[in-house]
Design a protein around this motif. Structure first.
Motif: not given
Length: 277
Positions: A100-101, A103-114, A162-170
């Motif tokens: 979620a946090r 940066p990695y260009r293949h993060a979505d692919k890893v997530f869909y694989g999981i 959950y972490f996608l909606g976690f406040p980035r300000e913190l």
């Protein structure tokens, strides 16, 4: 007239809730009733609301039975459930936070694989998992019962949402103070994500405690039996001990009731904050 209708509606809802609560409590009543009965009372064609004699000695008989190490099985289930819960929370939350946090260009692919692993039936991976555990010499050990079940794709999915909606300000404030991803996770994210941790932890604990097939195959020695395997041993082709089975089932659900009653409000809160529709 309106007040009367409102009161009637409330009374009807209350009656429905009471009826549903009584239906929900019937299995618990049966466990206690049969667990404190004799074999004759359990199998008698004449039903009685309470047995003729409450046999509290059945509890002592359960733990004194040398053919079924029930106390050891309770301890094994507790160790496995706690270790599985803690391990799953650690691994899945780290994976979810990274996806979620960081940066990695293949993060979505890893997530869909999981997520894709959720589509694979458990029966497909059961035999390869057993062969791997057997080759490592982990049969009838806690390692063999715990390690293969530590990571949960579902838990990873919940944490990522959950972490996608976690406040980035913190997190931005933590980075200004010189914290990296690791310290931000431990010092900022985890303390503020207690609802989702409690919700996922409760679900994982219940699943680990109720697991039967994997402990049955891996825990081949009595010293590695879990509660569910011990329960199955009270009714076999050679012997049927119904009173011990019922009292053992009643004892085995007590930890689940405690965990559920303590964390039930976190289950709904955590799932709501995870963003699952």
């Amino acid at each position: 007239m309106d007040d009367a209708l409102v009161r009637a509606g409330r009374a009807l809802r209350l009656a429905v809730l009471i009826a549903l609560a009584l239906l929900f409590l019937i299995p618990f009543y049966l466990l206690l009733r049969n667990g404190l009965s004799t074999e004759r009372d359990i199998t008698s064609p004449e039903w009685t609301f309470f047995p003729h004699e409450l046999r509290w000695d059945n509890v002592h008989e359960l733990f004194a039975d040398t053919s079924v190490p029930f106390a050891r099985s309770l301890l094994n289930s507790a160790l496995i459930a706690v270790a599985t819960t803690l391990g799953t929370l650690l691994l899945a939350s780290l994976a979810g936070y990274g996806l979620a946090r960081i940066p990695y260009r293949h993060a979505d692919k890893v997530f869909y694989g999981i997520l894709g692993t959720l589509l694979i039936p458990a029966a497909v991976t059961f035999v390869p998992s057993f062969v791997l555990v057997s080759s490592l010499g982990w049969i009838s050990t806690l390692r063999g019962l715990i390690v293969p079940t530590l990571f949960s794709a579902f838990a990873c999915f919940v944490f990522r949402q959950y972490f996608l909606g976690f406040p980035r300000e913190l997190e931005d404030a933590a980075q200004v103070d010189g914290l990296g991803y690791w310290r931000t996770y431990w010092l900022i994210v985890v303390p503020n994500a207690r609802p989702v941790f409690a919700a996922v932890g409760t679900i994982v604990f219940l699943g680990a405690w109720n697991s039967f097939l994997w402990p049955l195959v891996i825990g081949q020695d009595q010293s590695a039996w879990t509660v569910q395997v011990a329960l199955s041993s009270f009714t076999t082709a050679q012997v049927i001990r119904l009173h011990e089975l019922f009292v053992a089932a009643a004892v085995s659900i007590l930890p689940l009731l405690v965990v559920f009653l303590v964390f039930q409000r976190w289950i709904v809160t955590g799932v709501e904050r995870s963003g699952i529709d």
